[in-house]
Design a protein around this motif. Structure first.
Motif, PDB file in Angstrom:
ATOM      1  N   ALA A 139      94.217  56.359  57.528  1.00  0.00           N
ATOM      2  CA  ALA A 139      94.307  55.065  56.854  1.00  0.00           C
ATOM      3  C   ALA A 139      95.760  54.638  56.923  1.00  0.00           C
ATOM      4  O   ALA A 139      96.666  55.427  56.671  1.00  0.00           O
ATOM      5  CB  ALA A 139      93.844  55.184  55.406  1.00  0.00           C
ATOM      6  N   LYS A 171      90.129  63.305  63.153  1.00  0.00           N
ATOM      7  CA  LYS A 171      90.914  62.971  61.962  1.00  0.00           C
ATOM      8  C   LYS A 171      90.572  61.547  61.516  1.00  0.00           C
ATOM      9  O   LYS A 171      90.188  60.711  62.316  1.00  0.00           O
ATOM     10  CB  LYS A 171      92.413  63.023  62.265  1.00  0.00           C
ATOM     11  N   THR A 172      90.733  61.281  60.243  1.00  0.00           N
ATOM     12  CA  THR A 172      90.601  59.930  59.709  1.00  0.00           C
ATOM     13  C   THR A 172      91.977  59.514  59.215  1.00  0.00           C
ATOM     14  O   THR A 172      92.616  60.244  58.462  1.00  0.00           O
ATOM     15  CB  THR A 172      89.583  59.873  58.560  1.00  0.00           C
ATOM     16  N   ASN A 204      91.906  55.412  67.101  1.00  0.00           N
ATOM     17  CA  ASN A 204      91.126  56.181  66.139  1.00  0.00           C
ATOM     18  C   ASN A 204      90.773  55.310  64.942  1.00  0.00           C
ATOM     19  O   ASN A 204      90.988  54.119  64.943  1.00  0.00           O
ATOM     20  CB  ASN A 204      91.924  57.411  65.702  1.00  0.00           C
ATOM     21  N   ASN A 205      90.266  55.928  63.912  1.00  0.00           N
ATOM     22  CA  ASN A 205      89.843  55.209  62.716  1.00  0.00           C
ATOM     23  C   ASN A 205      91.038  54.900  61.830  1.00  0.00           C
ATOM     24  O   ASN A 205      91.445  55.703  61.019  1.00  0.00           O
ATOM     25  CB  ASN A 205      88.839  56.057  61.918  1.00  0.00           C
ATOM     26  N   GLU A 252      85.376  56.179  52.573  1.00  0.00           N
ATOM     27  CA  GLU A 252      85.474  56.806  53.899  1.00  0.00           C
ATOM     28  C   GLU A 252      85.637  58.308  53.777  1.00  0.00           C
ATOM     29  O   GLU A 252      85.068  59.063  54.548  1.00  0.00           O
ATOM     30  CB  GLU A 252      86.637  56.207  54.690  1.00  0.00           C
ATOM     31  N   LEU A 253      86.424  58.751  52.789  1.00  0.00           N
ATOM     32  CA  LEU A 253      86.621  60.181  52.604  1.00  0.00           C
ATOM     33  C   LEU A 253      85.344  60.878  52.164  1.00  0.00           C
ATOM     34  O   LEU A 253      85.131  62.043  52.478  1.00  0.00           O
ATOM     35  CB  LEU A 253      87.721  60.414  51.568  1.00  0.00           C
ATOM     36  N   LYS A 300      92.651  66.897  57.765  1.00  0.00           N
ATOM     37  CA  LYS A 300      91.659  66.031  58.393  1.00  0.00           C
ATOM     38  C   LYS A 300      91.922  64.554  58.084  1.00  0.00           C
ATOM     39  O   LYS A 300      91.533  63.678  58.843  1.00  0.00           O
ATOM     40  CB  LYS A 300      90.264  66.422  57.901  1.00  0.00           C
ATOM     41  N   TYR A 301      92.562  64.283  56.954  1.00  0.00           N
ATOM     42  CA  TYR A 301      92.790  62.918  56.492  1.00  0.00           C
ATOM     43  C   TYR A 301      94.284  62.645  56.348  1.00  0.00           C
ATOM     44  O   TYR A 301      95.023  63.467  55.822  1.00  0.00           O
ATOM     45  CB  TYR A 301      92.114  62.685  55.145  1.00  0.00           C
ATOM     46  N   TYR A 311      92.348  52.338  58.962  1.00  0.00           N
ATOM     47  CA  TYR A 311      91.917  51.342  57.994  1.00  0.00           C
ATOM     48  C   TYR A 311      93.167  50.734  57.389  1.00  0.00           C
ATOM     49  O   TYR A 311      93.929  51.414  56.727  1.00  0.00           O
ATOM     50  CB  TYR A 311      91.034  51.985  56.929  1.00  0.00           C
TER      51      TYR A 311
END
Length: 142
Positions: A84, A81-82, A109-110, A139-140, A48-49, A112
Motif C-alpha cells: 500500500a 507481497k501486498t 504489483n498491488n 485487503e490484509l 508479506k505486507y 493501493y
C-alpha cells in the motif's frame, strides 16, 4: 513494515496516523516504521505486507532518501507481497506534479494509493487516512 522518507516531518506524521489506526481496536496489525535510508535488503524478504510513504518535492522529484534508494528499490521482487502506497504533495503550488512520487515508486504489483496535501488541506488528512486504512485492512484480511 512501513517505509518512509520525510524531510519536513509531514510524511512521518501521516505514517504515525496510519500506524495508530492499524493498532487501534484489536491491534492485530503490527507495524514497524523504517526510514528508507535504514532499510536492509532482508527487510523486503521478511514480510508479506508493506506500506510505503513518499512525499513529492518541487517539480515531481522524489524525496532525497527515496531518490538515493530508487535504483535498489527497482530491483526488489514484490511477488506474493501486498504493498500500500501513500504520497504527499502540494496540489496548488505544484499541481502538475502533485504526488508524482507515488507514480515513480508504483510497480506492477498491488499498490493501493492515497494522496495527501498536508500543506493546503491538513484539516482533511485524518478522515482521508482513516478511510484509506479501512480499505487497507480489508485487503490484509482477504
Amino acid at each position: 513494515v512501513e517505509a518512509l522518507g520525510s524531510d519536513t516531518g509531514n510524511t512521518e506524521d501521516v505514517s504515525n496516523m496510519v500506524v495508530d489506526l492499524l493498532m487501534a481496536g484489536e491491534g492485530r496489525y503490527i507495524t514497524n516504521i523504517v526510514n528508507v535510508e535504514d532499510i536492509e535488503p532482508e527487510d523486503w524478504k521478511s514480510h508479506k505486507y508493506y506500506i510505503l510513504g513518499i512525499p513529492t518535492w518541487y517539480d515531481g522529484e522524489l524525496q532525497s532518501d527515496w531518490e538515493d534508494y530508487l535504483e535498489e528499490f527497482k530491483t526488489i521482487d514484490f511477488t506474493g507481497k501486498t504493498v500500500a502506497l501513500f504520497g504527499l504533495g502540494d496540489q496548488y503550488t505544484y499541481a502538475t506534479w502533485f504526488c508524482d512520487g507515488v507514480g515513480i515508486l508504483q510497480k506492477e504489483n498491488n499498490f493501493y494509493g492515497l494522496c495527501i496535501d498536508q500543506d493546503n488541506q491538513e484539516q482533511l488528512t485524518k478522515d482521508r487516512v482513516t478511510n484509506w486504512v479501512e480499505k487497507v485492512k480489508k485487503e490484509l484480511e482477504s
